[in-house]
Every structure is written in structure tokens, then in C-alpha cells.
Design a protein around this motif. Structure first.
Motif, PDB file in Angstrom:
ATOM      1  N   ARG A  66      -1.185  -5.173  -5.595  1.00 25.86           N
ATOM      2  CA  ARG A  66      -0.648  -3.868  -5.974  1.00 25.86           C
ATOM      3  C   ARG A  66       0.858  -3.986  -6.233  1.00 25.86           C
ATOM      4  O   ARG A  66       1.486  -4.963  -5.827  1.00 25.86           O
ATOM      5  CB  ARG A  66      -0.893  -2.847  -4.866  1.00 25.86           C
ATOM      6  N   LEU A  67       1.414  -2.950  -6.859  1.00 23.20           N
ATOM      7  CA  LEU A  67       2.846  -2.896  -7.115  1.00 23.20           C
ATOM      8  C   LEU A  67       3.372  -1.545  -6.648  1.00 23.20           C
ATOM      9  O   LEU A  67       2.826  -0.495  -7.031  1.00 23.20           O
ATOM     10  CB  LEU A  67       3.138  -3.079  -8.606  1.00 23.20           C
ATOM     11  N   PRO A  68       4.423  -1.518  -5.804  1.00 25.13           N
ATOM     12  CA  PRO A  68       4.962  -0.242  -5.323  1.00 25.13           C
ATOM     13  C   PRO A  68       5.422   0.648  -6.478  1.00 25.13           C
ATOM     14  O   PRO A  68       5.984   0.166  -7.465  1.00 25.13           O
ATOM     15  CB  PRO A  68       6.143  -0.664  -4.448  1.00 25.13           C
ATOM     16  N   ALA A  69       5.202   1.947  -6.324  1.00 27.14           N
ATOM     17  CA  ALA A  69       5.495   2.894  -7.405  1.00 27.14           C
ATOM     18  C   ALA A  69       6.962   2.851  -7.832  1.00 27.14           C
ATOM     19  O   ALA A  69       7.275   2.766  -9.028  1.00 27.14           O
ATOM     20  CB  ALA A  69       5.111   4.306  -6.967  1.00 27.14           C
ATOM     21  N   ASP A 113       0.859  -1.179   0.000  1.00 22.33           N
ATOM     22  CA  ASP A 113       0.000   0.000   0.000  1.00 22.33           C
ATOM     23  C   ASP A 113       0.899   1.233   0.000  1.00 22.33           C
ATOM     24  O   ASP A 113       2.075   1.154  -0.363  1.00 22.33           O
ATOM     25  CB  ASP A 113      -0.972  -0.015   1.190  1.00 22.33           C
ATOM     26  N   THR A 114       0.377   2.369   0.421  1.00 25.48           N
ATOM     27  CA  THR A 114       1.140   3.620   0.363  1.00 25.48           C
ATOM     28  C   THR A 114       2.422   3.562   1.184  1.00 25.48           C
ATOM     29  O   THR A 114       3.386   4.274   0.882  1.00 25.48           O
ATOM     30  CB  THR A 114       0.274   4.790   0.841  1.00 25.48           C
ATOM     31  N   ARG A 115       2.458   2.722   2.219  1.00 19.92           N
ATOM     32  CA  ARG A 115       3.657   2.625   3.061  1.00 19.92           C
ATOM     33  C   ARG A 115       4.852   2.075   2.284  1.00 19.92           C
ATOM     34  O   ARG A 115       6.001   2.285   2.657  1.00 19.92           O
ATOM     35  CB  ARG A 115       3.392   1.732   4.271  1.00 19.92           C
ATOM     36  N   HIS A 116       4.573   1.336   1.198  1.00 18.16           N
ATOM     37  CA  HIS A 116       5.638   0.676   0.442  1.00 18.16           C
ATOM     38  C   HIS A 116       5.996   1.430  -0.832  1.00 18.16           C
ATOM     39  O   HIS A 116       6.693   0.891  -1.696  1.00 18.16           O
ATOM     40  CB  HIS A 116       5.201  -0.746   0.084  1.00 18.16           C
ATOM     41  N   ALA A 117       5.535   2.662  -0.973  1.00 13.73           N
ATOM     42  CA  ALA A 117       5.715   3.417  -2.222  1.00 13.73           C
ATOM     43  C   ALA A 117       7.180   3.502  -2.641  1.00 13.73           C
ATOM     44  O   ALA A 117       7.501   3.453  -3.834  1.00 13.73           O
ATOM     45  CB  ALA A 117       5.121   4.814  -2.083  1.00 13.73           C
ATOM     46  N   GLU A 118       8.091   3.628  -1.674  1.00 16.51           N
ATOM     47  CA  GLU A 118       9.516   3.800  -1.985  1.00 16.51           C
ATOM     48  C   GLU A 118      10.289   2.490  -1.985  1.00 16.51           C
ATOM     49  O   GLU A 118      11.518   2.493  -2.078  1.00 16.51           O
ATOM     50  CB  GLU A 118      10.139   4.783  -1.006  1.00 16.51           C
ATOM     51  N   LYS A 119       9.589   1.372  -1.867  1.00 14.73           N
ATOM     52  CA  LYS A 119      10.267   0.081  -1.955  1.00 14.73           C
ATOM     53  C   LYS A 119      10.612  -0.191  -3.420  1.00 14.73           C
ATOM     54  O   LYS A 119       9.741  -0.197  -4.285  1.00 14.73           O
ATOM     55  CB  LYS A 119       9.374  -1.042  -1.416  1.00 14.73           C
ATOM     56  N   GLY A 120      11.879  -0.413  -3.683  1.00 18.87           N
ATOM     57  CA  GLY A 120      12.324  -0.623  -5.050  1.00 18.87           C
ATOM     58  C   GLY A 120      12.628  -2.085  -5.329  1.00 18.87           C
ATOM     59  O   GLY A 120      12.432  -2.967  -4.485  1.00 18.87           O
ATOM     60  N   GLU A 170       3.547   6.462 -14.302  1.00 25.69           N
ATOM     61  CA  GLU A 170       4.323   6.979 -13.173  1.00 25.69           C
ATOM     62  C   GLU A 170       3.583   8.125 -12.485  1.00 25.69           C
ATOM     63  O   GLU A 170       3.604   8.237 -11.248  1.00 25.69           O
ATOM     64  CB  GLU A 170       5.695   7.451 -13.660  1.00 25.69           C
ATOM     65  N   LYS A 171       2.936   8.963 -13.261  1.00 21.12           N
ATOM     66  CA  LYS A 171       2.176  10.068 -12.683  1.00 21.12           C
ATOM     67  C   LYS A 171       1.074   9.546 -11.784  1.00 21.12           C
ATOM     68  O   LYS A 171       0.875  10.033 -10.658  1.00 21.12           O
ATOM     69  CB  LYS A 171       1.589  10.937 -13.800  1.00 21.12           C
ATOM     70  N   LYS A 172       0.350   8.538 -12.244  1.00 24.33           N
ATOM     71  CA  LYS A 172      -0.724   7.946 -11.438  1.00 24.33           C
ATOM     72  C   LYS A 172      -0.164   7.267 -10.197  1.00 24.33           C
ATOM     73  O   LYS A 172      -0.699   7.419  -9.099  1.00 24.33           O
ATOM     74  CB  LYS A 172      -1.501   6.924 -12.274  1.00 24.33           C
ATOM     75  N   MET A 173       0.922   6.505 -10.386  1.00 23.35           N
ATOM     76  CA  MET A 173       1.490   5.766  -9.254  1.00 23.35           C
ATOM     77  C   MET A 173       2.039   6.708  -8.194  1.00 23.35           C
ATOM     78  O   MET A 173       1.882   6.456  -6.990  1.00 23.35           O
ATOM     79  CB  MET A 173       2.592   4.815  -9.738  1.00 23.35           C
ATOM     80  N   ASN A 174       2.664   7.788  -8.601  1.00 27.37           N
ATOM     81  CA  ASN A 174       3.250   8.718  -7.635  1.00 27.37           C
ATOM     82  C   ASN A 174       2.188   9.434  -6.808  1.00 27.37           C
ATOM     83  O   ASN A 174       2.446   9.855  -5.682  1.00 27.37           O
ATOM     84  CB  ASN A 174       4.130   9.737  -8.359  1.00 27.37           C
ATOM     85  N   GLU A 175       0.981   9.555  -7.367  1.00 26.66           N
ATOM     86  CA  GLU A 175      -0.101  10.196  -6.626  1.00 26.66           C
ATOM     87  C   GLU A 175      -0.594   9.332  -5.471  1.00 26.66           C
ATOM     88  O   GLU A 175      -0.972   9.844  -4.422  1.00 26.66           O
ATOM     89  CB  GLU A 175      -1.268  10.506  -7.569  1.00 26.66           C
ATOM     90  N   ARG A 176      -0.591   7.996  -5.656  1.00 33.17           N
ATOM     91  CA  ARG A 176      -1.114   7.122  -4.609  1.00 33.17           C
ATOM     92  C   ARG A 176      -0.071   6.188  -4.019  1.00 33.17           C
ATOM     93  O   ARG A 176      -0.331   5.508  -3.018  1.00 33.17           O
ATOM     94  CB  ARG A 176      -2.299   6.316  -5.149  1.00 33.17           C
TER      95      ARG A 176
END
Length: 604
Positions: free
Chosen positions: A440-443, A295-302, A385-391
Motif C-alpha cells: 500500500r501507499l499512504p494517502a 495501513d490507515t495508521r500511516h495515512a498522514e505519513k508524507g 485522492e478522493k479514494k485514498m482519503n476515504e481509506r
């Protein structure tokens, strides 16, 4: 009294019809009102051509109009085919049996009902559609001077349009639907409309076509039932260790790295087709990674986090739990891509804990991604990327929709007909339950994956990708490897996985199974289906077609071939390992809690 009379006369209950229509009106009004409010709140703007589809078709039309000879030829071919169809139709009216002008492919399930062949009217409708479909494809494909990427988009979206316009998708031109409508006096269409509203409600205004009865399955009860324990977890994954079913087990444990685009239990659906249970029964100590549904907590997980907190953390835990110094590892699809990068990372550090690698339909070279490439170019990646970065993540339903479009007739339109036109509930099917269990997939990870792997094809270039401070070079992988690909795979085309096999530092055993991305892998020996091809001389020529010419087809499942290969590397056995008796603390029973985060239920 009137209601009783209508029932005895075999007519629909008017009071029940009134209640049904009232319910339909109320639900549709509510959905429409909510949709309008959402549009107003965020401002309605003209849609952008985010996927470049409109531009591709504009370019195609410009090229096509500049070639009037081709256009005229295709139009004449269309007229000729329709004239032949009229001639054949007249002959049928005279009682003759002429050869059809157009016939569906044997694999085409849309026209299986006998009326498509036996009825003069429906046979005419079917052939008329097939002639038009063939002519449309012939007209827009292979346009001289059209950019290759644009041509692929034109071909793909033309097929989507042609598939959508099939007469089987409409009530008045589908004999099976008409038959059901007459039999139920229209109740199927009313129920189908209610099913449509239900699916719109489930998707919060977006249509989420239900493929199966999701209430018929429960993880740990009738799917993902192989006994085991969760023995380790972190923010990225849970590690499952399965309970042994043999007194002795192979010394090397087996780690399975599934994709995080889907969930691991495709390899553990039922006892009879569970690869996990089969491997346990063959004497392997099986560990499986169960990825978190981010979810949003994992946005920066690469991608590097999936390696360090995923595969590398799992290897550390397995060695601690079993005392083993080496393991066998297998990766499925994206999990195989991650396994390849991890093995190269370990090889650069002279870490030999992965003694062998097995790749299930995995891409290491992305130069020819098949139809998935239609969705991946600079314009589309930027929009995504624009959509993913928003959420902070890519929504699971979006990825599922992309895969479903690759096989629209099987995974979209067949359910539209069943659910909305026939008015039936979808059949309980464990594989489709898994298929609708989106992740889901992290951004950050997904952006890296699309850009570095697909757009740049950087993984195959030595040192072009750096993860956790190490430059990745697949050529440094010297451990024995096994590649299993499938001949009908539309997600990881086998000729492209073959190119990836050539990048390794030591030639792997390459095996080509029958069927597709899922059925070709989940192919237990007891089923005795599909078969597989392999070159016994071990040669891996540069050209995949040359490899296939020298390959021998074998009956049955590739599972037994893999078992012979992996045990030949090291067949030493030890006493069975009970997950409850290892040094790691048991956290909970398999299948664990991470896998149970189901997006379509939480959204209702």
C-alpha cells in the motif's frame, strides 16, 4: 460399473463431471449474490469517466471525422491488406509459399505455437488480426489537433483493446487451447473456470489473476535468504544488517534504499541472482531498509516521513552500529528519488555522511514519464485522492494493476490463457511471487508524490520543494554519483533518468544497461547477459542520444563496473562487522517481520 466403463472407454467420468459442475454453479452463484448485495448496499450509480478515457476518445473521433481524407485512406489501406491476404491464402491452397502480409514482432510470444504458421486456418486468423490491429493503430494515432495528453490515452487504451481482442485469448481461435481441449475432453475449460472463480474469490469479487504459486515460496526459506539481522526499527521501517562473508570489509558501509511501491527482496530473490548477497561477498557491510506495509495508521505519513524516519534514521543507526563517519548509499526507482532528495537535504546542511550515491533506474526529472503518464493528470489525481482519503492509503492491487497494464500481454493475457483456457496452475516463479506481493501507499505521501513530482516536476527546480524545513536543490549534490538505467525500461525511461542525472551539481557516471526495469538491474555477472553502455570519457552532453553515440558497449553485468567505481572512491578496509556484536540490539533475524505483511493472503 458405468463409471468403470467410461474410464476404460477414455471418456470423462460423468459422476465427477456432475460434482464439478455443481461446485462451479454453487461458487459462481455465491460470488454473484455477494457482488449484487455490495452494489445494492452502497447504491449503484453510473460510472464516472474518472480517467478521462471516454472524453479522450470523443475528442479523437471529432478530430478524425473532420479529416475524411485520412479516414478514407486508412480504410483503403485496410481493404488492400485484406485483399492481399485473400490472394496469399489462395496461393497457399495451391501449394505455394507466399510472403505473409503481416507478421508478429519477434518479441511477441502469443503466436509461437507451430499451428499459427503451419495451419492455413490459424495463419489466416493470425494475419487477419494483425492487419486489423495495425490499421486501428494507424487510424487513431497522431491525430492532427488532438491534445497530446488525450492522444497518449487514446494510443494506450487502444492498445489495451487490441491486445484483449487477440485470437490467442479465445478458446475457439487458439490452436494450443483447442488441442488441449480435445486431449482432455474439455476438462481444461472446467478446471480453468474453477481457477477463474478462485481468483475472483481471492479478490473479493474483483479478478486477481494469479501469476504464480504463492504457496511455493516463503520469505527466509527459499527467497530473501541472505543471512542477517534486524538491528533497528521504527514506525516506518526495519533496518537489516547482513552477516559478512569476508574477513575484511570496506570501511564505508552500503545502505540500500528500495522503493516502497514494491518490497526490497527483489534484490535478494535467490543466491545466484541476489545483488545483496553479491555485495556482501564483495566485502561490503550491507544495510537495507525494509519498509512497513502501511495501513490507515500511516495515512498522514508524507514524503518527508520517508526521509526523516527512513533514510536519515537509517544513516544515524548505521553510523552508531559501525562507527563509520561516511557511507555509500544506493536507491532503487522511487527509493532513488528519495535518496536524491535526502542527499540534497544533507548537502544544504553541510552534512557529508553520504559519500556517494547510486541510482538504480531512478527519476529526478519527471518531464517525460513514459506510459505511466497516461494515468497521471489533474482529473485522475483528484479521483485517486478522493479514494485514498476515504481509506487512508492506495490499495496495493490498484498500483500492481497499473504496472501490469504496461505489459498486458506478458503480465495479464498470458496468465489468462494458462490459468483459464489451458486450465493449468501457474508455474512457481520467484520474481512473479515478488511482483504479486503488493504494498500500500499512504494517502498523504502518494498525493505529494503524484502532484509535486509528476504533475509539477518540481524536484528538478531548485527550492521548489521543501522537506523538513529545508528547500531541496539537487544542484547542491557534489558527492560522486552513479546512475544505472536500462534501455527497455517502461517505468523509468532511460532518457528521462538521463535528464535527472543532469540536475546534479557534479556530473555522475551514467551507465545504460540492457533489458528492462527489473531484469536489467537484477543481472548478476555469472549470467553474462545484456551488457551495458558507458562513456569512458565521462562526458554527459545535454542530449541523451549524443551520449549514446559516444558510449561503448561492454559485455556482462554493470555490477562489476559499479564495484570498480565505488571501490576506486575509497578502498580502505576494516575487520568484518558482525551485526550481533554491534552496539545496536538485534531485534530478529532477516528478512524481518515488516516484509512478511502480504496483502493477498490476509485478504483471503
Amino acid at each position: 460399473m458405468a463409471s468403470t466403463d467410461t474410464q476404460q472407454a477414455g471418456l470423462p467420468d460423468t459422476q465427477e463431471l456432475a460434482r464439478t459442475y455443481a461446485e462451479v454453479a454453487q461458487r459462481s452463484s455465491k460470488l454473484l449474490s455477494e457482488y449484487i448485495q455490495r452494489q445494492v448496499s452502497k447504491g449503484v450509480e453510473p460510472p464516472d469517466d474518472e480517467m478521462g478515457v471516454a472524453q479522450a476518445f470523443f475528442d479523437m473521433m471529432a478530430k478524425l471525422m473532420s479529416d475524411p481524407v485520412r479516414l478514407a485512406t486508412n480504410q483503403m489501406n485496410l481493404l488492400r491488406d485484406y485483399f492481399s491476404l485473400w490472394q496469399n491464402s489462395v496461393q497457399r491452397l495451391w501449394g505455394l509459399t507466399p510472403e505473409p502480409v503481416a507478421t508478429p514482432e519477434k518479441s511477441d510470444k502469443r503466436f509461437k505455437h507451430e499451428e499459427w504458421q503451419d495451419s492455413f486456418v490459424f495463419d489466416f486468423i493470425k494475419q487477419s488480426y494483425l492487419i486489423a490491429a495495425r490499421n486501428i493503430h494507424d487510424t487513431v494515432c497522431c491525430i492532427d489537433g488532438l491534445d497530446e495528453a488525450a492522444q497518449k490515452k487514446v494510443n494506450f487504451y487502444t492498445r489495451q483493446y487490441v491486445d484483449a481482442m487477440a485470437p490467442s485469448n479465445f478458446a475457439l481461435t487458439n490452436p494450443e487451447v483447442l488441442e488441449e481441449t480435445c486431449r482432455t475432453r474439455g476438462q481444461n475449460l472446467i478446471k480453468g473456470f474453477n481457477n477463474l472463480l478462485r481468483d475472483l474469490e481471492a479478490g473479493d469479487g474483483q479478478l486477481r489473476v494469479r501469476m504464480t504459486d504463492t504457496e511455493a515460496f516463503e520469505l527466509g526459506r527459499n527467497v530473501a535468504t541472505t543471512p542477517g539481522k534486524v538491528v533497528f526499527q521504527n514506525d516506518m521501517m526495519q533496518l537489516l544488517q547482513y552477516t559478512p562473508s569476508t574477513a575484511k570489509v570496506f570501511e564505508r558501509p552500503l545502505l540500500i534504499v528500495p522503493p516502497w511501491i514494491n518490497k526490497y527482496y527483489v534484490l535478494d530473490l535467490r543466491d545466484k541472482n541476489s545483488y545483496i548477497k553479491w555485495a556482501v561477498d564483495q566485502g561490503h557491510t550491507v544495510f537495507v531498509i525494509s519498509w512497513v506495509n502501511p495501513d490507515t495508521r500511516h495515512a498522514e505519513k508524507g514524503f518527508d516521513a520517508y526521509m526523516s524516519e527512513g533514510v536519515l534514521a537509517a544513516i544515524d543507526a548505521i553510523c552508531e552500529q559501525t562507527g563509520a563517519k561516511e557511507i555509500n548509499a544506493a536507491g532503487y526507482c522511487l527509493g532513488g528519488t528519495l535518496l536524491g532528495t535526502t542527499m540534497a537535504w544533507l548537502a544544504a546542511r553541510r552534512d557529508k555522511r553520504i559519500a556517494s550515491g547510486t541510482f538504480f533506474t531512478s527519476l529526478l526529472d519527471f518531464s517525460q514519464p513514459g506510459e505511466l503518464g497516461v494515468f497521471i493528470d489533474e482529473q485522475q489525481v483528484q479521483s485517486l485522492e478522493k479514494k485514498m482519503n476515504e481509506r487512508g492509503y492506495l490499495e496495493g492491487a490498484e498500483m500492481a494493476g497499473t504496472f501490469n497494464m504496461l505489459r498486458a500481454n506478458d503480465l495479464i493475457w498470458s496468465f489468462v490463457i494458462n490459468n483459464y483456457l489451458m486450465g493449468k496452475d501457474p508455474f512457481p516463479f520467484d520474481l512473479l511471487y515478488w511482483n504479486s506481493d503488493s504494498t500500500r501507499l499512504p494517502a498523504r505521501m502518494h498525493s505529494f508524490y503524484l502532484r509535486r513530482m509528476y504533475l509539477e516536476n518540481a524536484l528538478r527546480e531548485p527550492g521548489a520543494i521543501e522537506l523538513c524545513g529545508v528547500k531541496i536543490d539537487l544542484g547542491k549534490i557534489k558527492a560522486p554519483c552513479y546512475f544505472i538505467s536500462t534501455i527497455e525500461d517502461h517505468i523509468a525511461p532511460w532518457k528521462t533518468t538521463y535528464l535527472g542525472a543532469l540536475t546534479l551539481g557534479k556530473a555522475p557516471r551514467f551507465v545504460l544497461g540492457g533489458s528492462g526495469h527489473i531484469a536489467g538491474i537484477v543481472n548478476p555477472p555469472a549470467a553474462n547477459k545484456y551488457g551495458y553502455w558507458v562513456r569512458e570519457d565521462g562526458e554527459l552532453p545535454e542530449d541523451s542520444d549524443e551520449w549514446l553515440k559516444g558510449a561503448t558497449q561492454h559485455p556482462g553485468s554493470w555490477w562489476t563496473d559499479w564495484q570498480g567505481w565505488v571501490t576506486a572512491l575509497d578502498s580502505k578496509q576494516v575487520a568484518a562487522r558482525d551485526p550481533e556484536k554491534g552496539p545496536l540490539e538485534v531485534l530478529e533475524d532477516a528478512p524481518g517481520s515488516y516484509v512478511k505483511a502480504r496483502l493477498d493472503k490476509s485478504s483471503r
